[in-house]
Scaffold this active site. Structure first.
Site, PDB file in Angstrom:
ATOM      1  CG  ASP A  13      -2.194   0.852   0.914  1.00  0.00           C
ATOM      2  OD1 ASP A  13      -2.162   1.632  -0.052  1.00  0.00           O
ATOM      3  OD2 ASP A  13      -3.189   0.760   1.658  1.00  0.00           O
TER       4      ASP A  13
HETATM    5  C1  BGC Z   1      -5.068   3.163   0.172  1.00  0.00           C
HETATM    6  C2  BGC Z   1      -5.224   2.134  -0.910  1.00  0.00           C
HETATM    7  C3  BGC Z   1      -5.118   2.792  -2.256  1.00  0.00           C
HETATM    8  C4  BGC Z   1      -3.780   3.491  -2.342  1.00  0.00           C
HETATM    9  C5  BGC Z   1      -3.542   4.127  -3.685  1.00  0.00           C
HETATM   10  C6  BGC Z   1      -3.852   4.043  -0.031  1.00  0.00           C
HETATM   11  O1  BGC Z   1      -3.864   5.115   0.827  1.00  0.00           O
HETATM   12  O2  BGC Z   1      -5.018   2.521   1.425  1.00  0.00           O
HETATM   13  O3  BGC Z   1      -6.438   1.463  -0.763  1.00  0.00           O
HETATM   14  O4  BGC Z   1      -5.279   1.846  -3.260  1.00  0.00           O
HETATM   15  O5  BGC Z   1      -3.737   4.498  -1.351  1.00  0.00           O
HETATM   16  O6  BGC Z   1      -4.364   5.192  -3.900  1.00  0.00           O
END
Ligand code: BGC
Length: 767
Positions: A306
């Site tokens: 993530d």
């Molecule tokens: C989130 C993810 C997301 C990623 C990219 C993160 O802050 O937890 O779910 O896919 O950002 O945007």
């Protein structure tokens, strides 16, 4: 078009299995043939990957494991200044495997061209995006869609999302989020399918299918991502990013099944999570990513971290520094590093120093390349860059129709005393009150970066198609915080100056529609709350209007269960309308006027008060479950144990009668259950027939109830239908504390009914 990057050409050609399509068909069954040709295709892909790996430098390999955010939109903490220059340099050198938050055919093509033409091997990029509930045309937020319990509608909706995202050059969706959560304080419950692993697993499979289709290389299918692996939805106290500390039974039986279902459905990528799980950050967790996901389940796609979760292992106190984090994450099976620059900065040195094995790198790169091959990017890196598709497909009328359909199905009728709903067309003098009624932005919900603001049909606009009699008063305002890159809007907490006008309007009206709840930006990532009532001054507004005219239909808009206990006790009709996306107002108006008969069922328990949270139907029994005259039994002194509305709950404008439950356990491997359901009311309607079991005695105690089947049926007035279920080992077994799936003989209770608390009860014995 048949594109082969210049550097690959001879290698790929010589190592491709030439005779894959020449297998004689005669005499072979079609399935055998298809399997053969699939295997041949797979082994051809693996040969191509071998070729490619053999000519890649270590730096280029690590480049494939590097995922950068684009240059405009961000979905995590702001990146460092001066980043862009370095990112371009890395793109040119082939040191980037994928980009996120780039959208639009022109921009995608520009970057793809840069990499394909200028880098040594020209390996095409993946373009990832949070396609959470649509790209331009927005479907209901995922929690709302889960309330439809309609797998076909959900699959269609994911397909619409894939079609529009792919028309914008995107080939990788960061969805579905399959995190089970029992905590309405957590803002991200809006993104998932609720509290139940069985419903969550079925929906995970439907969403993966919707995104990926049967052929990943088709221009309208894209790679999906099951996220966040794992247990992110169990953040302590519902506070986003918080510690997760759960037992093995919950991990294996509640958290992991929807991920397993996604993997079994062929999901191509898995995103790990920000949280620690029992002391180990998910990103550095080899038990999760290697032992369970890759070795245990045979997942052959790749794991993406993530947003900077690799770097966050330092803050967790698990990695000493970013280099240490890079080594820990890569060794633990996190194949691609999102926006932490940990791999690209440190992994080469780490391999050279013997801290990370080249086999780990090769395995990660193989997985990433595999997905790129499957998407058809090596045949045509611009496969998703058609200006014509971009022009024709965004906001397409067919997509609007599909999201309207699922939006209607997602609405849950929570209360309808005295048959106040549906409203009659000839109804005179309808008051519409609440800032959300006139809002075209909030109903789009959270997580819709790819779409355009203020594009939802508002409730007021939707109502106009059914009545000329609606008069509007805002009552309470919305407050927009000073501009930030991600909107912050909330309901006013102090200003009651609009109350008087709303009260006067209510007095002069026959019926009042109050549209209250959370703004779309009050749930989602980073939006945990400690209060679950109506935010701001809305509760006071509701009570003031009720005093003037109690004939109220409360239309709730929210991204999580709310503790609307006062409203449930006083307001005669309540319609749960979540945030329903582009077609919100139309869907709500159809439900209010009975053009659509509500059929949704809650995918998450609604608490009576925050103090009950986490509250969920499939809990274990305590040793003191039964009410006693003295205090020594499981209960609160100041609140009932019962939820406000249970899991699976939802009414209809008609009624359904269940009868004749039969359980046939003569075949131990297929327990057959039959129940008759009759529409006993005045109009046609859909019912979600739900099947629950309880394994009464087991080597690891089982929950008091577990959903193990459901069917959504449509019945005309007076029509009845026998609904049949078959329970097999998959439904009757469970994971022990070592993660082994076991089926134990013994007695089971069974219920077939309209929600998790009501139903006909039977029993059987498994031998
Ligand atoms: C989130 C993810 C997301 C990623 C990219 C993160 O802050 O937890 O779910 O896919 O950002 O945007």
């Amino acid at each position: 078009m048949n594109f082969t990057p210049p550097g690959l050409h001879p290698y790929i050609k010589t190592r491709t299995m030439k005779n894959a399509t020449l297998i004689p068909i005669l005499g072979l069954s079609l399935i055998f043939f298809l399997n053969q040709s699939l295997m041949a295709q797979q082994s051809a892909t693996e040969s191509k990957i071998d070729s490619l790996l053999s000519i890649m430098t270590l730096e280029e390999k690590i480049g494939q494991m590097n995922l950068y955010n684009g240059f405009w939109d961000i979905t995590g903490p702001a990146p460092q200044q001066g980043d862009a220059k370095l990112k371009y340099e890395h793109l040119r050198k082939g040191l980037v495997g994928a980009m996120l938050n780039i959208k639009g055919v022109e921009d995608v093509r520009k970057l793809q061209e840069l990499v394909v033409k200028e880098s040594r091997l020209g390996i095409p990029l993946l373009f990832g995006f949070d396609v959470i509930h649509g790209q331009k045309t927005l479907a209901p937020i995922p929690l709302a869609e889960a309330a439809s319990w309609d797998l076909q509608a959900i699959e269609r909706s994911a397909h619409v999302a894939a079609t529009e995202a792919s028309a914008l050059g995107i080939n990788w969706a960061y969805a579905p989020m399959v995190d089970i959560s029992r905590d309405a304080r957590w803002g991200r419950v809006m993104e998932g399918a609720g509290e139940d692993p069985y419903l969550g697993s079925r929906i995970a499979a439907a969403r993966v299918k919707g995104f990926q289709g049967d052929d990943l290389s088709a221009p309208n299918t894209i790679a999906a991502t099951a996220k966040h692996f794992a247990a992110y939805g169990f953040a302590e106290a519902g506070k986003d990013y918080n510690t997760v500390d759960i037992g093995t039974s919950t991990l294996y039986n509640i958290v992991l099944p929807p991920f397993k279902a996604a993997v079994d459905s062929g999901v191509r990528t898995v995103m790990n999570s920000f949280n620690v799980l029992n002391g180990i950050p998910a990103t550095g967790n080899a038990f999760l990513q290697r032992d369970i996901l890759k070795d245990g389940w045979g997942f052959d796609g790749f794991v993406v971290s993530d947003w900077a979760s690799c770097a966050e292992m330092v803050a967790h106190g698990y990695a000493a520094n970013l280099k240490d984090a890079a080594v820990l994450a890569a060794n633990a099976g996190s194949d691609m590093d999102m926006e932490a620059s940990a791999y690209i900065t440190y992994l080469k040195g780490a391999v050279e120093e013997g801290l990370a094995d080249i086999k780990v790198i090769d395995d990660a790169v193989r997985r990433i390349l595999r997905v790129k091959f499957e998407l058809g990017l090596f045949d045509d890196p611009y496969r998703y860059c058609s200006p014509q598709r971009e022009k024709e497909l965004l906001y397409h009328p067919d997509h609007q129709a599909a999201v309207l359909d699922v939006a209607k199905r997602s609405i849950v009728l929570l209360k309808n005393e005295g048959g106040l709903l549906p409203l009659k067309k000839e109804q005179k003098k309808i008051a519409v009150i609440g800032a959300l009624a006139d809002d075209k932005n909030s109903p789009l919900g959270s997580w819709r970066l790819g779409s355009d603001d203020n594009t939802a049909v508002s409730v007021l606009e939707g109502l106009k198609k059914y009545t000329e009699q609606a008069t509007y008063a805002k009552g309470a305002d919305l407050i927009t915080a000073p501009a930030t890159f991600i909107n912050e809007v909330r309901i006013n907490e102090t200003d009651k100056s609009g109350f008087e006008q709303a009260v006067q309007l209510a007095k002069a009206s026959e019926v009042v529609i109050m549209v209250l709840g959370e703004h779309g930006f009050q749930s989602g990532e980073g939006r945990s709350r400690t209060q679950l009532g109506l935010p701001g001054v809305q509760q006071e507004l509701l009570e003031a209007v009720y005093a003037a005219n109690p004939n109220i239909v409360l239309v709730l808009m929210n991204g999580r269960p709310l503790a609307i206990t006062w409203a449930a006790g006083h307001i005669p009709a309540i319609l749960e309308a979540w945030q329903l996306g582009s077609q919100s107002g139309n869907a709500i108006a159809e439900a209010l006027f009975g053009a659509y008969n509500p059929s949704g069922k809650l995918p998450m328990t609604f608490p009576r008060s925050v103090g009950q949270v986490p509250i969920y139907y499939n809990h274990y029994s305590t040793g003191r479950p039964t009410p006693q005259p003295i205090v020594f039994w499981t209960h609160y002194s100041d609140e009932s144990n019962a939820p406000l509305f249970p899991f699976g709950y939802g009414l209809s404008y008609t009624t359904f009668k269940y009868s004749g439950l039969q359980v046939d356990a003569s075949d131990n491997k297929n327990i057959r259950v039959k129940v008759s359901v009759k529409n006993t009311g005045p109009v046609a309607g859909e019912e979600v027939v739900q099947l629950y079991i309880r394994d009464k005695v087991a080597s690891v105690a089982r929950p008091v109830k577990e959903l193990k089947g459901f069917q959504k049926i449509n019945l005309q007035p007076n029509e009845s239908r026998d609904v049949e279920f078959t329970l097999t080992a998959a439904e009757l077994g469970f994971y022990d504390n070592n993660g082994r799936f076991i089926v134990e003989p013994g007695e089971f209770d069974i219920w077939a009914g309209t929600n998790s608390q009501e139903g006909l009860q039977g029993a059987f014995t498994l031998k």
